[in-house]
Design an enzyme around this catalytic site. Structure first.
Site, PDB file in Angstrom:
ATOM      1  N   PRO A  43       0.834  -1.211   0.000  1.00 51.46           N
ATOM      2  CA  PRO A  43       0.000   0.000   0.000  1.00 51.46           C
ATOM      3  C   PRO A  43       0.869   1.262   0.000  1.00 51.46           C
ATOM      4  CG  PRO A  43      -0.788  -1.581   1.625  1.00 51.46           C
ATOM      5  CD  PRO A  43       0.496  -2.135   1.103  1.00 51.46           C
ATOM      6  N   ASP A 249      61.456  -5.512   8.634  1.00 45.79           N
ATOM      7  CA  ASP A 249      62.279  -4.692   9.521  1.00 45.79           C
ATOM      8  C   ASP A 249      62.178  -5.211  10.942  1.00 45.79           C
ATOM      9  OD1 ASP A 249      62.896  -3.083   7.448  1.00 45.79           O
ATOM     10  OD2 ASP A 249      61.745  -1.341   8.116  1.00 45.79           O
ATOM     11  N   LYS A 271      67.103  -3.254  10.841  1.00 42.85           N
ATOM     12  CA  LYS A 271      68.037  -2.150  10.880  1.00 42.85           C
ATOM     13  C   LYS A 271      67.765  -1.357  12.139  1.00 42.85           C
ATOM     14  CE  LYS A 271      65.222   0.504   7.685  1.00 42.85           C
ATOM     15  NZ  LYS A 271      65.220   1.333   6.518  1.00 42.85           N
ATOM     16  N   GLY A 302      58.068  -0.970   8.945  1.00 40.89           N
ATOM     17  CA  GLY A 302      57.295  -0.295   9.977  1.00 40.89           C
ATOM     18  C   GLY A 302      56.659   0.966   9.412  1.00 40.89           C
ATOM     19  N   GLY A 303      55.478   1.296   9.895  1.00 37.63           N
ATOM     20  CA  GLY A 303      54.830   2.538   9.463  1.00 37.63           C
ATOM     21  C   GLY A 303      54.499   2.517   7.992  1.00 37.63           C
ATOM     22  N   ASP A 304      54.853   3.588   7.306  1.00 39.07           N
ATOM     23  CA  ASP A 304      54.625   3.688   5.869  1.00 39.07           C
ATOM     24  C   ASP A 304      55.960   3.559   5.144  1.00 39.07           C
ATOM     25  OD1 ASP A 304      52.734   4.725   3.559  1.00 39.07           O
ATOM     26  OD2 ASP A 304      54.658   5.760   3.362  1.00 39.07           O
ATOM     27  N   ILE A 307      57.694   6.963   4.124  1.00 41.80           N
ATOM     28  CA  ILE A 307      58.029   8.005   5.105  1.00 41.80           C
ATOM     29  C   ILE A 307      59.250   7.510   5.865  1.00 41.80           C
ATOM     30  CG2 ILE A 307      57.276   9.334   7.106  1.00 41.80           C
ATOM     31  CD1 ILE A 307      55.372  10.069   5.074  1.00 41.80           C
ATOM     32  N   THR A 332      51.611   5.786   9.120  1.00 44.90           N
ATOM     33  CA  THR A 332      52.929   6.218   9.560  1.00 44.90           C
ATOM     34  C   THR A 332      52.923   6.580  11.055  1.00 44.90           C
ATOM     35  OG1 THR A 332      54.803   7.621   8.998  1.00 44.90           O
ATOM     36  CG2 THR A 332      52.638   8.672   8.990  1.00 44.90           C
ATOM     37  N   MET A 384      62.943   9.346  14.726  1.00 49.43           N
ATOM     38  CA  MET A 384      64.330   8.967  15.037  1.00 49.43           C
ATOM     39  C   MET A 384      65.045  10.097  15.771  1.00 49.43           C
ATOM     40  SD  MET A 384      65.407   6.993  11.516  1.00 49.43           S
ATOM     41  CE  MET A 384      64.500   7.958  10.323  1.00 49.43           C
TER      42      MET A 384
HETATM   43  N1  SAH Z   1      58.518   4.277   7.959  1.00 50.20           N
HETATM   44  C1  SAH Z   1      58.266   4.495   9.368  1.00 50.20           C
HETATM   45  C2  SAH Z   1      59.353   5.309  10.026  1.00 50.20           C
HETATM   46  C3  SAH Z   1      60.684   4.632  10.056  1.00 50.20           C
HETATM   47  S1  SAH Z   1      61.886   5.558  10.922  1.00 50.20           S
HETATM   48  C4  SAH Z   1      56.915   5.166   9.541  1.00 50.20           C
HETATM   49  O1  SAH Z   1      56.315   5.590   8.568  1.00 50.20           O
HETATM   50  O2  SAH Z   1      56.453   5.233  10.682  1.00 50.20           O
HETATM   51  C5  SAH Z   1      61.756   4.886  12.538  1.00 50.20           C
HETATM   52  C6  SAH Z   1      61.184   5.904  13.495  1.00 50.20           C
HETATM   53  O3  SAH Z   1      59.773   5.913  13.396  1.00 50.20           O
HETATM   54  C7  SAH Z   1      61.460   5.625  14.930  1.00 50.20           C
HETATM   55  O4  SAH Z   1      62.727   6.075  15.316  1.00 50.20           O
HETATM   56  C8  SAH Z   1      60.379   6.418  15.597  1.00 50.20           C
HETATM   57  O5  SAH Z   1      60.670   7.787  15.622  1.00 50.20           O
HETATM   58  C9  SAH Z   1      59.224   6.225  14.650  1.00 50.20           C
HETATM   59  N2  SAH Z   1      58.359   5.099  15.069  1.00 50.20           N
HETATM   60  C10 SAH Z   1      58.059   4.013  14.361  1.00 50.20           C
HETATM   61  N3  SAH Z   1      57.197   3.220  15.035  1.00 50.20           N
HETATM   62  C11 SAH Z   1      56.949   3.838  16.193  1.00 50.20           C
HETATM   63  C12 SAH Z   1      56.142   3.528  17.339  1.00 50.20           C
HETATM   64  N4  SAH Z   1      55.419   2.419  17.387  1.00 50.20           N
HETATM   65  N5  SAH Z   1      56.132   4.419  18.362  1.00 50.20           N
HETATM   66  C13 SAH Z   1      56.842   5.538  18.314  1.00 50.20           C
HETATM   67  N6  SAH Z   1      57.618   5.875  17.260  1.00 50.20           N
HETATM   68  C14 SAH Z   1      57.671   5.037  16.221  1.00 50.20           C
END
Ligand code: SAH
Length: 477
Positions: A43, A249, A271, A302-304, A307, A332, A384
């Site tokens: 409806p 890494d 590293k 680690g991270g991106d 970066i 990152t 770093m």
């Molecule tokens: N490619 C990575 C960075 C590599 S250089 C990114 O994009 O995050 C490594 C540095 O990243 C470390 O010395 C620190 O400053 C930072 N880092 C990475 N992981 C971290 C975490 N879990 N906590 C705090 N700092 C971090």
């Protein structure tokens, strides 16, 4: 098996949905994708169906249900909240020999709509025969995460080439080898990165020249994020689950490595903060060596990867040697640490931009544009930087950044051991020393850092440095 799975061609056929509410709307969403002419008998229509009617996607029979409405239908769905009406729909459908689904009513249904993963033309349908729809949904979510969209493009590609493949590889064994090569090798890789022409050219060449073509491996450069596995992207997870070798890494957390395919070989190419330039050349060689053996290499960072991750150099090396690659970005450290510490990196009032900088050695420190970094309306995220913090703070102060600028150190961001240390720029080196800050640690300098005191939500509350070592900047917060 209680129900036989079938895939029904409904294109251009008539489907009748009885009911005009939200549930009926959802069923129409599902069925509409298969291209039938849909008549909705009700409806009145709730807004989602009303919108479809306005777009001319459904026909509306604005009346109470009558059996005659089912004439000529290929499929019927009853989705009213009145069991009597649903039963009448089911009976009328059966009398006409039309399969019917009654929503949430197995007894009245003779067809079940499965949970689906749609990678058209490839479709996965899951049914628990109505016993546990949650389980079907659970399984669907798992399949969704591991099967990427490229599988649909692969299916379309194979359909287009089927004749050529059959003619080119007449022997069944050879054809199977060819398909294997297509699915696991460079053709699928080109399709994943939306290079249909490249995929076609590769297959063309292989059909012309036969199996001489090398078993091409590939490298996926993957950002693993800062530690919390929940911050991996779906593409990162897929790459890990398809990896033969993972070159990772030291920074990548064990929980993330545990997500790699069980058969994958895990190689730490770690590293540390200093002296990794020798290892980098070896990492390049390892990637190419494994790929040359036809393996799928995941280079996990680690991270991106782009970066402060030397991702660019690694890609350049691969490109020069003709090794195919893909890149999966990661979260990152600056973004992740800020989020997990409750520090918004930009702020309408006092942080109009944010800069990612590194200051890990004398050379990189000397190259820094300190005057630019000392701007007061900018947030600095320093990678770093823990080891060179005294110099970093001194230079920023010398170039005019206020001693009272709030600043934070985030150690082991996003991980169970996360620590957030809060103070001001002048005091930060002393805080880091007193608290024996370890690695990895990210430093955030800028007005926004003060927010950690109130907005922090993850792990232990931030440690605010005692008044004895900080100035008045943070007190004002
Ligand atoms: N490619 C990575 C960075 C590599 S250089 C990114 O994009 O995050 C490594 C540095 O990243 C470390 O010395 C620190 O400053 C930072 N880092 C990475 N992981 C971290 C975490 N879990 N906590 C705090 N700092 C971090």
């Amino acid at each position: 098996m209680r129900y036989l799975p079938l895939f029904l061609d409904l294109a251009g056929r008539r489907v009748v949905v009885v009911g005009g509410g939200v549930i009926a709307g959802r069923k129409v969403d599902l069925v509409h994708a298969a291209g039938p002419r849909i008549a909705v008998v009700a409806p009145a229509l709730a807004p989602p169906l009303g919108a479809r009617l306005a777009r001319g996607e459904v026909e509306h029979v604005a009346a109470a249900f009558e059996p005659a409405y089912l004439d000529g239908a290929a499929f019927v769905i009853a989705a009213t909240d009145d069991r009597e009406v649903n039963a009448a729909v089911a009976a009328a459908a059966r009398a006409r020999g039309i399969p019917v689904n009654v929503v949430d009513d197995l007894e009245l249904s003779d067809a079940i709509l499965p949970a689906i993963v749609d990678r058209s033309p490839l479709v996965v349908a899951i049914s628990t025969a109505g016993t546990a729809p949650v389980l079907a949904r659970f399984l669907r979510e798992r399949i969704e995460t591991v099967v990427d969209g490229a599988i649909g493009r692969l299916a379309t590609f194979l359909a287009r080439w089927r004749g050529r493949i059959k003619a080119g590889a007449t022997d069944l064994r050879e054809r199977r080898r060819l398909y294997d090569w297509i699915l696991h090798g460079p053709v699928a890789q080109r399709l994943r990165v939306h290079d249909e022409a490249g995929a076609a050219a590769l297959l063309e060449q292989r059909l012309r020249e036969g199996a001489a073509a090398e078993p091409a491996g590939r490298v996926t450069l993957v950002g693993a994020g800062p530690g919390d596995p929940g911050l991996l992207t779906l593409n990162a997870l897929r790459a890990l689950q398809a990896a033969d070798v993972v070159l990772h890494d030291r920074l990548v957390s064990p929980e993330i490595l545990a997500l790699a395919r069980r058969e994958a070989e895990l190689v730490e190419v770690g590293k540390s903060a200093s002296g990794h330039s020798v290892a980098q050349a070896r990492i390049h060689e390892l990637m190419v060596e494994h790929a040359a053996r036809g393996l799928h290499v995941v280079r996990l960072k680690g991270g991106d990867p782009f970066i402060f991750g030397r991702g660019g150099e690694e890609l350049q090396y691969l490109r020069e040697r003709g090794v195919p690659y893909e890149v999966v970005p990661g979260v990152t450290a600056a973004l992740a640490c800020a989020a997990y510490a409750g520090i918004p990196l930009t702020h309408r009032e006092h942080a109009r931009s944010v800069r990612f900088v590194t200051a890990h050695c004398r050379e990189s420190i000397d190259a820094v544009d300190w005057r630019g970094l000392a701007r007061s309306d900018e947030t600095l995220a320093v990678y770093m930087g823990a080891g060179t913090l005294p110099r970093l703070a001194a230079e920023l102060l010398r170039h005019g950044r206020a001693a009272s600028t709030p600043a934070a150190i985030i150690e082991n961001g996003t991980r169970a051991q996360q620590r957030v240390l809060l103070g001001d720029l002048a005091a930060l080196p002393a805080i880091a020393e007193a608290e024996r800050v370890g690695s990895p640690a990210l430093i955030i300098v800028g007005e926004v850092a003060r927010h950690a005191a109130a907005l922090g939500w993850f792990g232990a509350p931030p440690m605010v440095a005692p008044a004895a070592i900080i100035g008045q900047g943070l007190r004002a917060a």
